[in-house]
Design an enzyme around this catalytic site. Structure first.
Site, PDB file in Angstrom:
ATOM      1  CG  HIS A   1      32.468  47.260  37.191  1.00 47.71           C
ATOM      2  ND1 HIS A   1      32.553  46.254  36.262  1.00 47.71           N
ATOM      3  CD2 HIS A   1      32.781  46.684  38.384  1.00 47.71           C
ATOM      4  CE1 HIS A   1      32.894  45.130  36.865  1.00 47.71           C
ATOM      5  NE2 HIS A   1      33.031  45.370  38.151  1.00 47.71           N
TER       6      HIS A   1
ATOM      7  NE  ARG B   1      30.317  44.544  39.714  1.00 46.29           N
ATOM      8  CZ  ARG B   1      29.589  43.948  38.773  1.00 46.29           C
ATOM      9  NH1 ARG B   1      28.326  44.318  38.590  1.00 46.29           N
ATOM     10  NH2 ARG B   1      30.094  42.989  38.034  1.00 46.29           N
TER      11      ARG B   1
ATOM     12  NE  ARG C   1      33.337  38.716  34.313  1.00 45.37           N
ATOM     13  CZ  ARG C   1      33.274  39.169  35.554  1.00 45.37           C
ATOM     14  NH1 ARG C   1      32.586  40.255  35.836  1.00 45.37           N
ATOM     15  NH2 ARG C   1      33.883  38.528  36.538  1.00 45.37           N
TER      16      ARG C   1
ATOM     17  NE  ARG D   1      28.655  41.508  42.333  1.00 46.03           N
ATOM     18  CZ  ARG D   1      27.826  41.636  41.307  1.00 46.03           C
ATOM     19  NH1 ARG D   1      26.573  41.973  41.502  1.00 46.03           N
ATOM     20  NH2 ARG D   1      28.255  41.425  40.080  1.00 46.03           N
TER      21      ARG D   1
ATOM     22  CG  ASP E   1      32.484  45.090  33.063  1.00 41.44           C
ATOM     23  OD1 ASP E   1      32.499  44.096  33.811  1.00 41.44           O
ATOM     24  OD2 ASP E   1      32.340  46.250  33.490  1.00 41.44           O
TER      25      ASP E   1
HETATM   26  P1  NAI Z   1      38.558  39.069  49.279  1.00 44.17           P
HETATM   27  O1  NAI Z   1      37.691  39.133  50.489  1.00 44.17           O
HETATM   28  O2  NAI Z   1      38.983  37.739  48.777  1.00 44.17           O
HETATM   29  O3  NAI Z   1      39.868  39.950  49.515  1.00 44.17           O
HETATM   30  C1  NAI Z   1      39.840  41.225  50.062  1.00 44.17           C
HETATM   31  C2  NAI Z   1      41.059  41.345  50.955  1.00 44.17           C
HETATM   32  O4  NAI Z   1      41.140  42.701  51.407  1.00 44.17           O
HETATM   33  C3  NAI Z   1      41.005  40.459  52.214  1.00 44.17           C
HETATM   34  O5  NAI Z   1      42.116  39.597  52.250  1.00 44.17           O
HETATM   35  C4  NAI Z   1      40.992  41.458  53.365  1.00 44.17           C
HETATM   36  O6  NAI Z   1      41.694  41.001  54.512  1.00 44.17           O
HETATM   37  C5  NAI Z   1      41.687  42.651  52.726  1.00 44.17           C
HETATM   38  N1  NAI Z   1      41.433  43.916  53.408  1.00 44.17           N
HETATM   39  C6  NAI Z   1      40.284  44.374  53.954  1.00 44.17           C
HETATM   40  N2  NAI Z   1      40.482  45.593  54.483  1.00 44.17           N
HETATM   41  C7  NAI Z   1      41.772  45.915  54.250  1.00 44.17           C
HETATM   42  C8  NAI Z   1      42.570  47.049  54.535  1.00 44.17           C
HETATM   43  N3  NAI Z   1      42.076  48.109  55.172  1.00 44.17           N
HETATM   44  N4  NAI Z   1      43.861  47.042  54.145  1.00 44.17           N
HETATM   45  C9  NAI Z   1      44.388  45.969  53.507  1.00 44.17           C
HETATM   46  N5  NAI Z   1      43.681  44.866  53.209  1.00 44.17           N
HETATM   47  C10 NAI Z   1      42.381  44.843  53.560  1.00 44.17           C
HETATM   48  O7  NAI Z   1      37.775  39.892  48.138  1.00 44.17           O
HETATM   49  P2  NAI Z   1      38.042  39.828  46.564  1.00 44.17           P
HETATM   50  O8  NAI Z   1      37.190  38.804  45.949  1.00 44.17           O
HETATM   51  O9  NAI Z   1      39.494  39.824  46.334  1.00 44.17           O
HETATM   52  O10 NAI Z   1      37.427  41.239  46.108  1.00 44.17           O
HETATM   53  C11 NAI Z   1      38.064  42.435  46.471  1.00 44.17           C
HETATM   54  C12 NAI Z   1      37.258  43.647  45.977  1.00 44.17           C
HETATM   55  O11 NAI Z   1      37.328  43.708  44.566  1.00 44.17           O
HETATM   56  C13 NAI Z   1      35.781  43.591  46.332  1.00 44.17           C
HETATM   57  O12 NAI Z   1      35.314  44.880  46.695  1.00 44.17           O
HETATM   58  C14 NAI Z   1      35.134  43.145  45.035  1.00 44.17           C
HETATM   59  O13 NAI Z   1      33.784  43.536  44.938  1.00 44.17           O
HETATM   60  C15 NAI Z   1      36.007  43.864  44.037  1.00 44.17           C
HETATM   61  N6  NAI Z   1      35.994  43.331  42.678  1.00 44.17           N
HETATM   62  C16 NAI Z   1      36.044  44.255  41.667  1.00 44.17           C
HETATM   63  C17 NAI Z   1      36.084  43.853  40.361  1.00 44.17           C
HETATM   64  C18 NAI Z   1      36.158  44.897  39.281  1.00 44.17           C
HETATM   65  O14 NAI Z   1      36.032  44.549  38.114  1.00 44.17           O
HETATM   66  N7  NAI Z   1      36.375  46.161  39.599  1.00 44.17           N
HETATM   67  C19 NAI Z   1      36.057  42.429  39.991  1.00 44.17           C
HETATM   68  C20 NAI Z   1      36.047  41.536  41.126  1.00 44.17           C
HETATM   69  C21 NAI Z   1      36.010  41.991  42.428  1.00 44.17           C
END
Ligand code: NAI
Length: 306
Positions: A175, A88, A151, A82, A148
Site C-alpha cells: 500500500h 506513507r 480507487r 501524511r 486501492d
Molecule cells: P487523524 O490525525 O485524523 O486521526 C488519528 C487519531 O489518532 C487522532 O485523533 C489522534 O489523537 C489519535 N491517536 C494518536 N495516538 C493515539 C494513541 N496512542 N491511542 C489512541 N489514539 C491515538 O488521522 P487519520 O487521517 O484518521 O489517519 C489515521 C492513520 O490512518 C494515519 O496513519 C494514516 O496515514 C492512515 N491511513 C491509512 C489508510 C489505509 O488505506 N491503510 C488510508 C487513510 C489513512
C-alpha cells in the site's frame, strides 16, 4: 458484534459512521488519546441514529481500554497521517510505537479479537502487529488493497464512462505509491476485459492515477483521505460480522504464498468470521509477478526500519 475503533480522527470516525449506518454491529467503541475527543465523536454520531435509521450503540473512551472488553473486531487507525509531499513510509517512527502499544492493550481486553490495521505505513504496521502480538495470522488484517481497488474501479469507470458497479478489478502489492500493483489485465467490465475498451496509453494513465490516488487527495485536502478509507474498513468488518466470505486484497502475513515469506503485503484474501480465512493464490503473468516481487522488496526495506 462489538467493534472497537482506535483513533477517533478522520479515518476512525468515518469508519465508525459507515459501520453504524450499515447497522450490523451492536456496539461500536471509539477510543482516542485526546481527552474527550472520542466521547464527543461518539455523541455526535449517536445523534444521527434517528436520522440515519440505525440501532448500533456508539460509545467513546479516552484511552480507557476496559470499555473495549469483549470486542470481536478492533480497527487501529491511531497515529499521524501524511501531509502533502510526505510518503506513507515517513510516518513509521511515530506510528510503530503507537500501533504496538494499542495492539497489546486491545488484546489484553479482548483475547479473541480480530485486528484490522489501517495506520501507515500499513503493510509494515500489520507486520509489526504480527510480530508484537504473536496472534494467529488469520486475526491480523492490513487494510489497503480494498481501498486501492475501489480507487482503481473509480479510475476505470471514469475512463470507460461506465458505472463503477460494472467493474471488477483488484490492486495487490504494497500500500504505497510505488508498491501498488493494479491488475489491469485481469480487470473486467461485466465479464469483458477492460483492455478491450482502453488504449495502452489510457491503461497506463489509469494505473498511474490509481497508484497516486492517495497522494492526489492529500494534495487537495492538505491531509490524507477518510471517506473511502472508512468505507473500505467498514466492508471488511461487515464481511467478518456476516461471515460473508468476500474476497478483498488485504495485507496478510505470507508464509510461502506467491513465493514470499515473513512479510505482510496485499494479496487476495477471503474474509469471514475468522478474519483471513484463505489467501487465494491467483495465476499471475510474468510481468505481474515481477511487479509483486519488486513491491515486496520495497515493503521489506520499510520493515527493516522497525
Ligand atoms: P487523524 O490525525 O485524523 O486521526 C488519528 C487519531 O489518532 C487522532 O485523533 C489522534 O489523537 C489519535 N491517536 C494518536 N495516538 C493515539 C494513541 N496512542 N491511542 C489512541 N489514539 C491515538 O488521522 P487519520 O487521517 O484518521 O489517519 C489515521 C492513520 O490512518 C494515519 O496513519 C494514516 O496515514 C492512515 N491511513 C491509512 C489508510 C489505509 O488505506 N491503510 C488510508 C487513510 C489513512
Amino acid at each position: 458484534m462489538k467493534v472497537t475503533v482506535v483513533g477517533a480522527g478522520a479515518v476512525g470516525a468515518s469508519c465508525a459512521e459507515y459501520i453504524a449506518i450499515k447497522d450490523f454491529a451492536e456496539e461500536i467503541v471509539l477510543v482516542d488519546i485526546k481527552e474527550g475527543f472520542a466521547e464527543g465523536k461518539a455523541m455526535d454520531l449517536m445523534q444521527t441514529a434517528s436520522l440515519n435509521g440505525f440501532d448500533s450503540t456508539i460509545v467513546g473512551a479516552t484511552n480507557d481500554y476496559t470499555k473495549t472488553a469483549g470486542s470481536d473486531v478492533a480497527v487501529i487507525t491511531s497515529g499521524i497521517p501524511r501531509k502533502p509531499g510526505m510518503t506513507r513510509e515517513e510516518l513509521i517512527g511515530i506510528n510503530a510505537g503507537i500501533v504496538k502499544d494499542v495492539a497489546e492493550k486491545l488484546i489484553a481486553e479482548s483475547p479473541n479479537v480480530i485486528i484490522i490495521v489501517v495506520s501507515n505505513p500499513m503493510d509494515t504496521m500489520a507486520y509489526l502487529a504480527h510480530k508484537a502480538t504473536g496472534l494467529p495470522k488469520n486475526r491480523i488484517i492490513g487494510m489497503g488493497g480494498a481501498l486501492d481497488s475501489a480507487r482503481f474501479k473509480y479510475r476505470l469507470a471514469e475512463a470507460l464512462e461506465c458505472a463503477q458497479s460494472d467493474i471488477s478489478a483488484m490492486v495487490i502489492g504494497g500500500h504505497s505509491d510505488t508498491g501498488m500493483v493494479p491488475l489491469i489485465d485481469k480487470a473486467v467490465r461485466n465479464s469483458v476485459p477492460v483492455t478491450e475498451f482502453l488504449s495502452e496509453e489510457k491503461q497506463t494513465e489509469v494505473v498511474e492515477a490509481t497508484k497516486v490516488g492517495g497522494a492526489t487527495l492529500t494534495k487537495l485536502l492538505g491531509t490524507s483521505a477518510w471517506y473511502a478509507p472508512g468505507a473500505a474498513v467498514s466492508e471488511l468488518v461487515r464481511a467478518i460480522a456476516l461471515d460473508s466470505k468476500k474476497l478483498f486484497p488485504c495485507s496478510a502475513l505470507l508464509e510461502g504464498e506467491y513465493g514470499l515469506s515473513d512479510i505482510s503485503i496485499g494479496v487476495p484474501c477471503i474474509i469471514g468470521k475468522n478474519g483471513i480465512e484463505k489467501i487465494v493464490e491467483i495465476e499471475l503473468s510474468a510481468a505481474e509477478k515481477e511487479k509483486l516481487a519488486a513491491s515486496a522488496e520495497g515493503v521489506s526495506k520499510v520493515n527493516d526500519l522497525l
